[in-house]
Motif scaffolding. Structure first.
Motif, PDB file in Angstrom:
ATOM      1  N   SER A 150      33.941  11.012  30.732  1.00  0.00           N
ATOM      2  CA  SER A 150      33.919  12.217  31.573  1.00  0.00           C
ATOM      3  C   SER A 150      34.374  11.906  32.986  1.00  0.00           C
ATOM      4  O   SER A 150      35.137  12.671  33.580  1.00  0.00           O
ATOM      5  CB  SER A 150      32.507  12.826  31.583  1.00  0.00           C
ATOM      6  N   GLU A 151      33.902  10.796  33.516  1.00  0.00           N
ATOM      7  CA  GLU A 151      34.307  10.387  34.862  1.00  0.00           C
ATOM      8  C   GLU A 151      35.812  10.161  34.937  1.00  0.00           C
ATOM      9  O   GLU A 151      36.468  10.592  35.890  1.00  0.00           O
ATOM     10  CB  GLU A 151      33.563   9.105  35.272  1.00  0.00           C
ATOM     11  N   GLU A 183      37.527  13.617  34.877  1.00  0.00           N
ATOM     12  CA  GLU A 183      37.323  14.387  36.107  1.00  0.00           C
ATOM     13  C   GLU A 183      38.076  13.794  37.292  1.00  0.00           C
ATOM     14  O   GLU A 183      38.500  14.523  38.186  1.00  0.00           O
ATOM     15  CB  GLU A 183      35.831  14.461  36.421  1.00  0.00           C
ATOM     16  N   SER A 184      38.270  12.479  37.294  1.00  0.00           N
ATOM     17  CA  SER A 184      38.942  11.832  38.425  1.00  0.00           C
ATOM     18  C   SER A 184      40.363  11.373  38.088  1.00  0.00           C
ATOM     19  O   SER A 184      41.020  10.761  38.934  1.00  0.00           O
ATOM     20  CB  SER A 184      38.121  10.627  38.901  1.00  0.00           C
ATOM     21  N   ALA A 185      40.827  11.671  36.880  1.00  0.00           N
ATOM     22  CA  ALA A 185      42.151  11.236  36.410  1.00  0.00           C
ATOM     23  C   ALA A 185      42.327   9.733  36.638  1.00  0.00           C
ATOM     24  O   ALA A 185      43.317   9.274  37.190  1.00  0.00           O
ATOM     25  CB  ALA A 185      43.262  12.028  37.076  1.00  0.00           C
ATOM     26  N   SER A 186      41.339   8.968  36.179  1.00  0.00           N
ATOM     27  CA  SER A 186      41.379   7.514  36.335  1.00  0.00           C
ATOM     28  C   SER A 186      41.353   6.830  34.968  1.00  0.00           C
ATOM     29  O   SER A 186      41.092   7.454  33.950  1.00  0.00           O
ATOM     30  CB  SER A 186      40.207   7.044  37.200  1.00  0.00           C
ATOM     31  N   GLU A 191      32.835  20.779  28.940  1.00  0.00           N
ATOM     32  CA  GLU A 191      33.331  21.715  29.961  1.00  0.00           C
ATOM     33  C   GLU A 191      34.752  21.362  30.386  1.00  0.00           C
ATOM     34  O   GLU A 191      35.588  22.244  30.577  1.00  0.00           O
ATOM     35  CB  GLU A 191      32.408  21.716  31.180  1.00  0.00           C
ATOM     36  N   TRP A 192      35.033  20.081  30.568  1.00  0.00           N
ATOM     37  CA  TRP A 192      36.372  19.661  30.971  1.00  0.00           C
ATOM     38  C   TRP A 192      37.382  20.043  29.894  1.00  0.00           C
ATOM     39  O   TRP A 192      38.444  20.584  30.190  1.00  0.00           O
ATOM     40  CB  TRP A 192      36.401  18.145  31.231  1.00  0.00           C
ATOM     41  N   LEU A 193      37.053  19.764  28.627  1.00  0.00           N
ATOM     42  CA  LEU A 193      37.958  20.113  27.534  1.00  0.00           C
ATOM     43  C   LEU A 193      38.198  21.623  27.463  1.00  0.00           C
ATOM     44  O   LEU A 193      39.325  22.069  27.233  1.00  0.00           O
ATOM     45  CB  LEU A 193      37.399  19.624  26.194  1.00  0.00           C
ATOM     46  N   ALA A 194      37.154  22.409  27.648  1.00  0.00           N
ATOM     47  CA  ALA A 194      37.276  23.870  27.562  1.00  0.00           C
ATOM     48  C   ALA A 194      38.256  24.420  28.594  1.00  0.00           C
ATOM     49  O   ALA A 194      38.956  25.403  28.335  1.00  0.00           O
ATOM     50  CB  ALA A 194      35.905  24.520  27.735  1.00  0.00           C
ATOM     51  N   HIS A 218      26.556   6.105  27.953  1.00  0.00           N
ATOM     52  CA  HIS A 218      27.440   5.403  28.889  1.00  0.00           C
ATOM     53  C   HIS A 218      28.911   5.644  28.538  1.00  0.00           C
ATOM     54  O   HIS A 218      29.745   5.874  29.417  1.00  0.00           O
ATOM     55  CB  HIS A 218      27.170   3.891  28.872  1.00  0.00           C
ATOM     56  N   PHE A 219      29.233   5.583  27.247  1.00  0.00           N
ATOM     57  CA  PHE A 219      30.609   5.809  26.812  1.00  0.00           C
ATOM     58  C   PHE A 219      31.103   7.189  27.247  1.00  0.00           C
ATOM     59  O   PHE A 219      32.153   7.322  27.870  1.00  0.00           O
ATOM     60  CB  PHE A 219      30.714   5.663  25.285  1.00  0.00           C
ATOM     61  N   PHE A 220      30.328   8.228  26.928  1.00  0.00           N
ATOM     62  CA  PHE A 220      30.763   9.582  27.262  1.00  0.00           C
ATOM     63  C   PHE A 220      30.686   9.855  28.758  1.00  0.00           C
ATOM     64  O   PHE A 220      31.481  10.639  29.281  1.00  0.00           O
ATOM     65  CB  PHE A 220      30.001  10.623  26.442  1.00  0.00           C
ATOM     66  N   SER A 221      29.783   9.219  29.465  1.00  0.00           N
ATOM     67  CA  SER A 221      29.734   9.353  30.917  1.00  0.00           C
ATOM     68  C   SER A 221      30.986   8.746  31.552  1.00  0.00           C
ATOM     69  O   SER A 221      31.613   9.356  32.427  1.00  0.00           O
ATOM     70  CB  SER A 221      28.474   8.677  31.456  1.00  0.00           C
ATOM     71  N   ASP A 222      31.376   7.547  31.100  1.00  0.00           N
ATOM     72  CA  ASP A 222      32.604   6.911  31.612  1.00  0.00           C
ATOM     73  C   ASP A 222      33.836   7.746  31.268  1.00  0.00           C
ATOM     74  O   ASP A 222      34.742   7.900  32.088  1.00  0.00           O
ATOM     75  CB  ASP A 222      32.766   5.503  31.046  1.00  0.00           C
TER      76      ASP A 222
END
Length: 184
Positions: free
Chosen positions: A160-161, A164-167, A15-18, A154-158
């Motif tokens: 994505s995080e 989403e947070s530009a971190s 979703e973020w990439l789209a 875990h890799f894709f969750s990190d």
């Protein structure tokens, strides 16, 4: 974490990439066919491949282009054919020097993402035991090392995080330029 968590993390990334990096999103290939997945399972232990099999059932990697190099570390998700090819290539030096097994590369490590020439890659540790399923990083100069990611989920969750947070993740910050995702 498991396959449900991976589905959720991948959905967040997709979703973020789209929305934010459509060019990178468009580099993803269609799902892999069952015959190629069975080839993967013949090469490596099936227990370590559940999450990777799920991911490949969504997309058989990404195109070999700047757009496809959007994973952390500017690596691309590999299609099954490239996973098999890179795994075989990285096992080559092990035939000449048994001391390299597990220090440089291990036959049970399954590459799933790589930079443009495969000199560095991300892999899933397929060895039985406590390390099974961990995501590691391989560098041509120094060999493989396990990372803090206990699984693909875990890799894709990190990842994505971080998006989403530009971190940062492991010292790299994501940014978008010309509709493509990069890491610096």
């Amino acid at each position: 974490m498991g396959t449900e968590e991976l589905k959720s993390a991948w959905h967040r990334l997709d979703e973020w990439l789209a929305v934010m990096a459509r060019g990178s999103r468009d580099s993803l290939r269609p799902p892999v066919g069952r015959e190629l997945v069975s080839t993967l399972h013949q090469q490596w232990d099936a227990d370590a491949l559940d999450e990777l099999t799920l991911l490949l059932s969504i997309h058989d990697g990404a195109e070999e282009s700047d757009a496809g190099m959007f994973l952390h570390g500017e690596q691309r998700l590999l299609p099954v054919a490239d996973i098999l090819r890179l795994g075989k290539r990285l096992c080559g030096p092990l035939h000449d020097d048994a001391e390299l097994v597990g220090q440089y590369w291990h036959p049970a490590w399954v590459p799933f993402a790589a930079n443009h020439d495969g000199a560095s890659c991300l892999f899933i540790d397929g060895r039985l035991g406590a390390a099974c399923g961990f995501v590691g990083e391989f560098f041509h100069e120094s060999g493989g090392e396990r990372t803090e990611w206990r699984s693909l989920a875990h890799f894709f969750s990190d990842m994505s995080e971080a998006l989403e947070s530009a971190s940062m993740i492991r010292g790299q910050l994501p940014y978008v330029q010309d509709d493509l995702l990069y890491w610096d």
